[in-house]
Structure formats: structure tokens, C-alpha cells
Enzyme design. Structure first.
Site, short mmCIF file in Angstrom:
data_model
loop_
_atom_site.label_atom_id
_atom_site.label_comp_id
_atom_site.label_asym_id
_atom_site.label_seq_id
_atom_site.Cartn_x
_atom_site.Cartn_y
_atom_site.Cartn_z
N SER A 87 94.61 27.23 60.39
CA SER A 87 93.46 26.52 60.93
C SER A 87 93.90 25.45 61.93
O SER A 87 94.57 25.77 62.92
CB SER A 87 92.64 25.93 59.77
N GLU A 124 84.82 35.03 59.85
CA GLU A 124 85.10 33.60 60.04
C GLU A 124 84.45 33.03 61.30
O GLU A 124 84.29 33.74 62.30
CB GLU A 124 86.60 33.36 60.13
N HIS A 156 88.21 32.09 55.28
CA HIS A 156 89.08 31.22 56.06
C HIS A 156 90.26 30.74 55.22
O HIS A 156 90.09 30.08 54.20
CB HIS A 156 88.26 30.02 56.57
#
Length: 303
Positions: free
Chosen positions: A148, A237, A267
Site C-alpha cells: 500500500s 481493490e 487489500h
């Protein structure tokens, strides 16, 4: 400790309310951090893992090993929108990487926004990599990896290392990387994150900085010359489209890319690898990619 293989529908049903409460833009950042730390206790660490607390690049860091003779290093940059997350929240994932890559995994506790906006996290990641080089690793023996925001930070760090120091890491291993915080998703949410929370993170990280700076949005930066790169994202996502754009841009820049799209995960499901078998398989795929890149550097050295 043995893994637990929860059925995907059960795992999703359990995780959805947890993430809705934890990653909530109405909650203070410190509360979000605390809730994540508490929840991380459910993410099991494999037996035979050694965790040492050191300082790297001026920051507290966990050094994780699973063998007495590790090969190379992985500098792992945790996710959390640049505002939450820590070595503790990602300890299970990093420990599994140590076991499956045979490398030492370093997870720095880089400075978080909004207390420390851009470029504090990038400065810390750069300093950590440079100290690993100073301690004896060659740059091509160190892989950069992250999820991320940590994936975006890994990309930005590689770009800076190449441009400023001529150091090219062994590889980039990116799990659902957030590489352009300026982009606003058309979707409202996925199982883990939502648009309002991500916009709050983007604003906290930017602070008073320049949103056009490629260090903040590395998708807009120089991609030519980057090392082999792995990208994984689930099709459901918020970041799926951005990850596809990154892969296309990397390939256009001549970078060797392995791109994996899962279906039915969420995610950074790799954080739940000890609980969900498909998440463990996705993490093993990343580990194999990093292991090959690091070991290739050692083989070249022997030649």
C-alpha cells in the site's frame, strides 16, 4: 504455530467490521494506530523466527531472521497510508518473508504523518537503505518491498537511490502499491479501505508540500532503470486501476514486471497469511520473486 485456513467468506465477514472501525477518518490517528497494534496480535509469527530490535537509519527497526546463514536483505516498508502502521502490525508478514526468502528482513519504524509529513518517511527509508550498504551489503543484495503506502514508498525510495546515489536495489516487491496519492478512486470503498480515509491520509502525508513532487507521487517519477518489479493487487481493490497503470508505465519504461491479480482476496490480504491459505500463497509468490532476485546477485558475485 500452525496456520489456520479460514474460508474466504468467513474471513471477509470477520475482517470487514474490524477495518471499518479501525481505518476510520473520524477517529484520531493515535486511536487508529492503537487499534491496529492490538489487532496485530491475531497475526501469528512462524516458529523459529528471531526478532531483534535495532536502529537503522536513525529509526527503531525490527531485524527479522529465520536462518543462521541469511542471504541478502529485504528492506520492508509497512503500509498504513503513511499515517498508521508499524513493525508490530506487519511482523507476521515480514517474518514469513524471512522464512521464505532466506534473507534478513528489516522493518523500520519510519516517521508517520501528520506529525511528520512528506518527505520524512522517504528520508527515513533512504537512510535505512544507505546504512545497510554501509554495513556491508551491496545494493543489488538488498530488495525493497512494501504494501500500500509502503509500496509507494518503496518505489519512491528506489527512484531516489538511483538518482542520488547510483544504487539500484535487487528488486522491488510491491503489494497493492499506492503510488499516486493525488488520484481519487472512482469507487467509494473496498473491504479494507475507503475513499474518505485515503483522502485524509493523502492530505496528512502531503502537509504543506508540493503534490507534484515525484517523491510524493512516484508513479509520475522516473521509471527507466528500475530493477525487476513484482506487483500484486486484487481485482476488487480501490487501487486496482492505479496498479494497472503502474504496471503499464513500468513495462513501457523497459522494466521487467511480474503482475498478479487475485480475485476474492482484499487489500494486503498477505497480512492475514497465517489465517487464509490464498493469502499465504500470494505472499509465497512475492517471496519467491525476491529470493530469486537476491540469490541472482550472489551468483553473479561468485562468477
Amino acid at each position: 504455530m500452525r496456520d489456520i485456513n479460514l474460508p474466504l467468506p468467513v474471513a471477509r465477514a470477520v475482517l470487514r467490521p474490524i477495518f471499518r472501525v479501525t481505518l476510520n477518518q473520524r477517529a484520531p490517528w493515535r486511536m487508529q494506530r492503537l487499534l491496529l497494534e492490538v489487532g496485530s496480535a491475531a497475526q501469528l509469527v512462524p516458529s523459529g523466527t528471531t526478532i531483534d530490535r535495532i536502529r537503522l537509519g536513525g529509526r527503531p527497526t525490527e531485524r527479522i531472521t529465520a536462518t543462521s546463514t541469511p542471504t541478502g536483505a529485504v528492506l520492508y516498508l509497512h503500509g498504513g497510508g503513511y499515517a498508521v502502521g508499524s513493525p508490530a502490525t506487519h511482523r507476521s508478514l515480514a517474518a514469513r518473508l524471512a522464512h521464505e526468502t532466506g534473507s534478513t528482513v528489516y522493518v523500520p519504524d519510519y516517521r508517520l504523518a501528520p506529525e511528520h509529513p512528506f518527505p520524512a518517511a522517504l528520508d527515513d527509508a533512504e537512510a535505512a537503505f544507505l546504512e545497510l550498504v554501509d554495513t556491508g551489503y551491496r545494493p543489488d543484495q538488498i530488495a525493497l518491498s512494501g504494501d500500500s503506502a509502503g509500496g509507494g514508498l518503496s518505489l519512491a525510495t528506489a527512484q531516489r537511490l538511483i538518482a542520488r546515489h547510483g544504487h539500484t536495489p535487487a528488486a522491488l516487491g510491491l503489494i497493492a502499491p499506492w503510488t499516486d496519492p493525488n488520484e481519487i478512486s472512482k469507487r467509494d470503498s473496498d473491504l479494507v479501505i475507503n475513499r474518505r480515509w485515503s483522502r485524509a491520509c493523502a492530505a496528512a502525508y502531503l502537509g504543506g508540500g508540493d503534490s507534484s513532487d515525484p517523491g510524493y507521487a512516484p508513479l509520475t517519477g522516473e521509471l527507466v532503470g528500475l530493477p525487476p518489479t513484482y506487483v500484486q493487487v486484487d481485482v476488487d481493490e480501490l487501487l486496482h486501476g492505479q496498479c494497472g497503470d503502474l504496471v503499464a508505465a513500468l513495462r513501457a519504461a523497459g522494466v521487467r514486471v511480474q503482475f498478479t491479480e487475485s480475485k476474492g482476496l482484499w487489500h494486503v490480504a498477505q497480512l492475514q497469511a497465517a489465517l487464509v491459505a490464498p493469502a499465504a500463497a500470494a505472499l509465497s509468490e512475492l517471496a519467491a520473486f525476491l529470493r530469486e532476485a537476491i540469490q541472482s546477485a550472489d551468483i553473479r558475485d561468485l562468477g
